[in-house]
Design an enzyme around this catalytic site. Structure first.
Site, PDB file in Angstrom:
ATOM      1  N   SER A  17       0.805  -1.219   0.000  1.00 29.29           N
ATOM      2  CA  SER A  17       0.000   0.000   0.000  1.00 29.29           C
ATOM      3  C   SER A  17       0.842   1.275   0.000  1.00 29.29           C
ATOM      4  O   SER A  17       0.502   2.227  -0.707  1.00 29.29           O
ATOM      5  CB  SER A  17      -0.952   0.000   1.201  1.00 29.29           C
ATOM      6  OG  SER A  17      -1.907  -1.023   1.069  1.00 29.29           O
ATOM      7  N   LYS A  66      -8.433  -5.084  12.329  1.00 36.89           N
ATOM      8  CA  LYS A  66      -9.628  -4.560  11.663  1.00 36.89           C
ATOM      9  C   LYS A  66     -10.855  -4.507  12.574  1.00 36.89           C
ATOM     10  O   LYS A  66     -11.697  -3.616  12.420  1.00 36.89           O
ATOM     11  CB  LYS A  66      -9.938  -5.385  10.409  1.00 36.89           C
ATOM     12  CG  LYS A  66      -8.944  -5.169   9.273  1.00 36.89           C
ATOM     13  CD  LYS A  66      -9.379  -5.927   8.022  1.00 36.89           C
ATOM     14  CE  LYS A  66      -8.418  -5.689   6.873  1.00 36.89           C
ATOM     15  NZ  LYS A  66      -8.900  -6.341   5.620  1.00 36.89           N
ATOM     16  N   ASP A 102     -13.303  -3.269   1.697  1.00 33.68           N
ATOM     17  CA  ASP A 102     -12.923  -4.579   1.159  1.00 33.68           C
ATOM     18  C   ASP A 102     -14.013  -5.155   0.255  1.00 33.68           C
ATOM     19  O   ASP A 102     -13.747  -5.552  -0.886  1.00 33.68           O
ATOM     20  CB  ASP A 102     -12.629  -5.563   2.298  1.00 33.68           C
ATOM     21  CG  ASP A 102     -11.260  -5.337   2.926  1.00 33.68           C
ATOM     22  OD1 ASP A 102     -10.365  -4.831   2.229  1.00 33.68           O
ATOM     23  OD2 ASP A 102     -11.093  -5.685   4.113  1.00 33.68           O
ATOM     24  N   GLY A 129     -12.658 -13.008   7.804  1.00 29.78           N
ATOM     25  CA  GLY A 129     -12.951 -11.584   7.703  1.00 29.78           C
ATOM     26  C   GLY A 129     -13.216 -11.116   6.286  1.00 29.78           C
ATOM     27  O   GLY A 129     -14.154 -10.343   6.036  1.00 29.78           O
TER      28      GLY A 129
END
Length: 279
Positions: A17, A66, A102, A129
């Site tokens: 990222s 998260k 996501d 997840g």
């Protein structure tokens, strides 16, 4: 003074990222920097407080934080609340608000090869997840059915029960999914099975797949998992996890800046990085 953006995770050294997003800041002539921070569980609250104190523009959240980060934010949007996980945080007038890009990122990437989910028969492999984010996002799109195959059927059943959107779903074992896989228009592999270095493994048998169905694997290292290789050999249309990764980052960038970025540039940048790694 440069505007600060960041990603928090443990581990974090593997994240692509920073390269992808710093390139965008440079490309759009923005006086900003995106930095990775290795944050342990016990330091997460302090890390969030510190970022807020210095006026961070926004940040991403990756494993294992998260869900754990939610109590330390000032608010989260409905989708993130339903999923129970945040991967993007935006500083909105001094308030840190959490989002989950996501599932929407997966859906935007998928639209290039499957423009409509409504009326489709969909199977998700895995109940972790990522599966949860994708399941909740697709459930809103009115598929004809949206089933989940998982090694532990109870986990898949629990995910289905917790979804706030009405959709026809059943939980099944990997063995049941292998036997009925020809029923589905779209199959999405969300587990870590097949990820480098265990690249020769796959979660279920594909002997019964149907030609021209769509098979996705959210793994992008390797770019083509054994799961995707075999699906393509049997006539399926395939997509790896690169598009999901790029689009979730693009949606985060849009939330931070108000501008949707050049996703082809982002994709090319990630591919260059993967070319220098073991795939």
């Amino acid at each position: 003074m440069k505007k600060l953006f960041a990603v928090l995770g443990d581990p974090i050294g593997h994240s692509m990222s920073p390269i992808m997003l710093n390139d965008l800041f440079s490309f759009y002539n923005m006086d900003a920097v995106y930095l990775p921070f290795h944050v342990k569980d016990e330091d997460l609250h302090d890390a969030v407080k510190g970022l807020k104190a210095v006026g961070v523009g926004g940040f991403n959240v990756t494993v294992p934080h998260k869900s754990k980060i939610i109590p330390f934010l000032d608010g989260i949007d409905d989708l993130a609340a339903n999923i129970g996980a945040v991967n993007t945080v935006v500083n909105e007038n001094g308030q840190l608000i959490g989002y989950n890009t996501d599932g929407p990122g997966f859906l935007k990437g998928l639209s290039a090869i499957l423009p409509q989910i409504e009326g489709q028969k969909v199977l998700i492999i895995g109940a972790g997840g990522a599966a949860r984010a994708i399941y909740f996002t697709l459930a809103k799109e009115k598929p004809l059915k949206l089933d989940i195959a998982n090694r532990t059927i109870e986990n898949a059943s629990g995910l289905i029960k917790e979804c706030p959107y009405s959709v026809s779903s059943r939980a099944c074992s990997f063995e049941e999914a292998s036997a009925t896989i020809g029923e589905y228009d779209l199959v999405i592999q969300t587990t870590l099975i097949g990820m480098s270095p265990k690249i020769n493994e796959q979660p279920i048998s594909l002997n019964n797949i149907r030609n021209h169905s769509v098979f996705c694997d959210i793994i992008y290292n390797p770019l083509e998992t054994q799961f995707l290789k075999e699906a393509q050999q049997k006539g399926a249309v395939i997509q790896n996890g690169l598009d999901m990764f790029v689009y979730q980052g693009a949606l985060a960038f849009e939330k931070w800046t108000g501008n949707f970025p050049d996703v082809e540039r982002m994709r090319d940048n990630v591919l260059k990085q993967l070319g220098g790694r073991s795939c």
